[in-house]
Design a protein around this motif. Structure first.
Motif, short mmCIF file in Angstrom:
data_model
loop_
_atom_site.label_atom_id
_atom_site.label_comp_id
_atom_site.label_asym_id
_atom_site.label_seq_id
_atom_site.Cartn_x
_atom_site.Cartn_y
_atom_site.Cartn_z
N GLN A 140 69.96 108.03 61.32
CA GLN A 140 70.29 109.11 62.65
C GLN A 140 71.24 109.97 62.32
N ALA A 141 72.45 109.46 61.53
CA ALA A 141 73.66 110.32 61.20
C ALA A 141 73.20 111.34 60.06
N GLY A 142 72.20 110.94 59.16
CA GLY A 142 71.65 111.73 58.12
C GLY A 142 70.72 113.05 58.73
N LEU A 143 70.30 112.83 59.90
CA LEU A 143 69.09 113.80 60.59
C LEU A 143 70.07 114.92 61.39
N GLY A 144 71.36 114.66 61.45
CA GLY A 144 72.16 115.65 62.22
C GLY A 144 73.07 116.50 61.27
N LYS A 235 79.68 107.05 68.79
CA LYS A 235 79.20 106.52 70.16
C LYS A 235 77.81 107.12 70.34
N ARG A 236 77.92 108.62 69.98
CA ARG A 236 76.63 109.39 70.42
C ARG A 236 75.44 108.98 69.50
N LEU A 237 75.89 109.14 68.13
CA LEU A 237 74.84 108.56 67.10
C LEU A 237 74.45 107.18 67.26
N THR A 238 75.31 106.18 67.88
CA THR A 238 74.88 105.07 68.35
C THR A 238 73.70 104.88 69.42
#
Length: 311
Positions: A140-144, A235-238
């Protein structure tokens, strides 16, 4: 001591107009904190500020307390719902502060010397992520945003404390014997050089781009990114990754340690990677992990079931 220290020289985090401390108390606190830096100083400052506020609310002077007052402060923290580890740490801070005051002849006796501290669980209660959750969060972090991906990868795959990651500069990155490395300052102002996994290195290079100096992680205003911004980002990425656990920056460090143990990394090597001075600290994570996965109930159930089948 109050005659020789000028208030304009006191640290900004202590000398505030709304601070409940009197000038003499401020000077003593500032002098005590002057012996520390980094995360330790921040932690001690917070602990003393909270205690000073409690004393102010109860019309107490810092230099005229007895053990009973500190016991009451401990009970007050319990009523506030503070964790046993937090209460124990704050009482330890007060013991160190009053020991300093005693050495400097500000007080004659340390009122916190024999204060009872709550027993802290031998298992870490920090919520961590399992292997699948950690992988999903990194995806998810890699997509943003490239900054989010770089920071999340560094925290999750190197187990850094958030302060260590945010205080790192581009100039601290290097190459040593074929390894990409990062020089960081750990607890106690200890300088260490750690290797960076290829995945982390690529994420950092993508984010840093053409920059050659300054903080690795920048805030929205262009200065160094702060821990509050990092906490909000995590927290947002979670949430975006569909993970319902309440995750903090330290949760990623916890996840790194437990993932290393699950992967079979020897406890001593995990201790070194996490920069734990005491192996018992690392073992707290190991106990928390093994208490469910390796509980004796599974072995006993299998053992008894085997006996039943033979009968």
């Amino acid at each position: 001591m109050a005659d020789t220290v000028h208030t304009h020289a006191l640290p900004a985090e202590i000398f505030q107009p709304e601070d409940p401390l009197l000038v003499s108390e401020r000077v003593a606190v500032a002098a005590f904190l002057a012996g520390y830096s980094g995360g330790t100083r921040v932690s001690y400052t917070t602990d003393l500020r909270i205690f000073a506020g409690w004393c102010h609310d109860h019309d107490l002077n810092l230099f005229n307390l007895k053990r009973a007052h500190l016991e009451l402060f401990g009970r007050w923290m319990e009523q506030q719902g503070r964790m046993a580890s937090t209460i124990a740490r704050r009482l330890s801070t007060l013991s160190s502060f009053y020991k300093y005051c005693q050495i400097e002849d500000i007080i004659t006796k340390n009122p916190a010397a024999n204060v009872r501290r709550p027993k802290v669980d031998c298992e870490s209660r920090t919520l961590g992520l399992d292997r699948n959750e950690l992988g999903a969060l990194l995806v998810q972090a890699g997509l943003g945003d490239v900054r989010d991906g770089a920071l999340m990868t560094l925290l999750a795959l190197n187990g850094l404390r958030i302060s260590e990651a945010l205080n790192a500069d581009i100039e601290d990155m290097s190459t040593e014997r074929g390894h990409r490395t990062l020089a960081i300052v750990r607890t106690g102002s200890k300088h260490v050089t750690i290797p960076i996994a290829p995945r982390t290195g690529r994420a950092l290079d993508l984010y840093i781009g053409d920059r050659t100096i300054g903080p690795i992680f920048l805030g929205v205003q262009g200065g160094r990114m702060d821990r509050y911004c990092a906490d909000r980002m995590i927290k947002r990425l979670t949430r975006q990754a569909g993970i319902t656990k309440r995750i903090s920056p330290h949760s990623l460090r916890h996840s790194f340690i437990t993932a290393a143990l699950d992967a079979g990394v020897p406890l001593r090597d995990v201790q070194e990677a996490a920069s734990h001075a005491d192996p018992r600290t690392t073992m707290r994570y190991d106990r928390a992990r093994r208490s469910l996965d390796r509980h004796a109930t599974y072995i006993v159930s299998t053992f008894v079931a085997g006996a039943t089948r033979q009968g």
